[in-house]
Design a protein around this motif. Sequence first.
Motif, mmCIF file in Angstrom:
data_model
loop_
_atom_site.group_PDB
_atom_site.id
_atom_site.type_symbol
_atom_site.label_atom_id
_atom_site.label_comp_id
_atom_site.label_asym_id
_atom_site.label_seq_id
_atom_site.Cartn_x
_atom_site.Cartn_y
_atom_site.Cartn_z
ATOM 1 N N HIS A 62 9.884 21.325 -10.341
ATOM 2 C CA HIS A 62 9.368 19.952 -10.204
ATOM 3 C C HIS A 62 8.445 19.604 -11.370
ATOM 4 N N CYS A 64 5.937 16.590 -11.283
ATOM 5 C CA CYS A 64 5.372 15.444 -10.578
ATOM 6 C C CYS A 64 4.341 14.755 -11.476
ATOM 7 N N CYS A 78 2.970 6.895 -9.286
ATOM 8 C CA CYS A 78 3.015 8.336 -9.041
ATOM 9 C C CYS A 78 4.383 8.714 -8.502
ATOM 10 N N SER A 79 4.730 9.983 -8.647
ATOM 11 C CA SER A 79 6.037 10.475 -8.201
ATOM 12 C C SER A 79 5.910 11.903 -7.676
ATOM 13 N N ASP A 80 6.602 12.178 -6.564
ATOM 14 C CA ASP A 80 6.644 13.524 -5.992
ATOM 15 C C ASP A 80 7.761 14.380 -6.597
ATOM 16 N N ASP A 81 8.676 13.754 -7.338
ATOM 17 C CA ASP A 81 9.755 14.457 -8.031
ATOM 18 C C ASP A 81 10.438 15.518 -7.164
ATOM 19 N N GLU A 83 9.422 16.825 -4.271
ATOM 20 C CA GLU A 83 8.575 17.453 -3.257
ATOM 21 C C GLU A 83 8.525 16.543 -2.028
ATOM 22 N N ALA A 88 2.438 15.331 -3.530
ATOM 23 C CA ALA A 88 2.206 15.664 -4.936
ATOM 24 C C ALA A 88 1.621 14.483 -5.715
ATOM 25 N N GLY A 89 2.446 13.456 -5.945
ATOM 26 C CA GLY A 89 2.008 12.339 -6.771
ATOM 27 C C GLY A 89 0.773 11.631 -6.234
ATOM 28 N N TYR A 126 -1.440 20.658 -5.703
ATOM 29 C CA TYR A 126 -1.341 19.596 -6.711
ATOM 30 C C TYR A 126 -2.708 18.981 -7.008
#
Length: 224
Positions: A62, A64, A78-81, A83, A88-89, A126
Motif C-alpha cells: 500500500h 496511502c 486522503c486515500s486508504d489505497d 486498506e 489510513a488516509g 499510520y
Amino acid sequence: MREEKKQEKLPEDSYCVLLEGGQGEYVEKKSRFIATLRSCESEEEAIRFIEETKKRYWDARHNCYAFIVGSRGELSRCSDDGEPGGTAGRPMLEVLTGAELRNVAAVVTRYFGGVLLGTGGLVRAYTQAVKEGLKNCRLGRMRPGQEMEVTTDYNGVGKILYLLGSAGIEPDAADYGENVVLRLTVPQEEADALRGKMTDMTGGRVKFDKIREIYFVDKEAFQG
C-alpha cells in the motif's frame, strides 16, 4: 529523545509549513510503515509527489496518502489505497491537521509483514508513521504580515534602524539616494504601532507606502 521546545502563542490565522521534508519509519508486527513528507504548493504538485513515491516503492502492498493545500487548508484529500476504509488516509490527515500544517503532502508506504493488524492497529500504525516522519522534518511558522516601503531623510534613518533592530526586524532592502528608502516585512498586528513609533521618532519626517499583505516565515518560531 527529542527535546520539546515551548512555542510562543501566535495569531490564530498563522500556520505551519515544511521548510524541509523528511522520512520516518514505524514497525508493527513485522509490517513496515515508511512515511515520506514534502512541501506542496498545489494539488498538482501533491499528486506528482504521490505518484513519484508510488513508483519508488512499486513493490509495496500500500501507498496511502494525505495532503492539505492552501494557507487556510482550503483543499484536503486522503486515500486508504486498499486498506480498510478510514484506517489510513484519514488518520494521516488528522496528524497533519493537528500540527496546523498547510501546503504539505504525506505518503505512508506499507510493506506487509504477514500479520493482520486489525482496524485499531492500522489506525495506530499510520498515525505513528506520520508522526515519526514529522520528527525528521524542519517546520516553520507562517505569520500574516505587510510589505511596506519607509522613506525618510538621513537624520531619521538611524533612529528608524534602531527601532527596527529593537523589534527584531531587519530591512529586506535599502536604497540610499536623495532620501533613504527601506523595504520592510512586518507582522500584521505590529504594523500600526511601528508606523506610529517611526513617525514620533522622526518628528513626522517619514512616509509609508504599503505594498501588499503577505504571509512570512517567523524566524523566531522554527521547529524541528
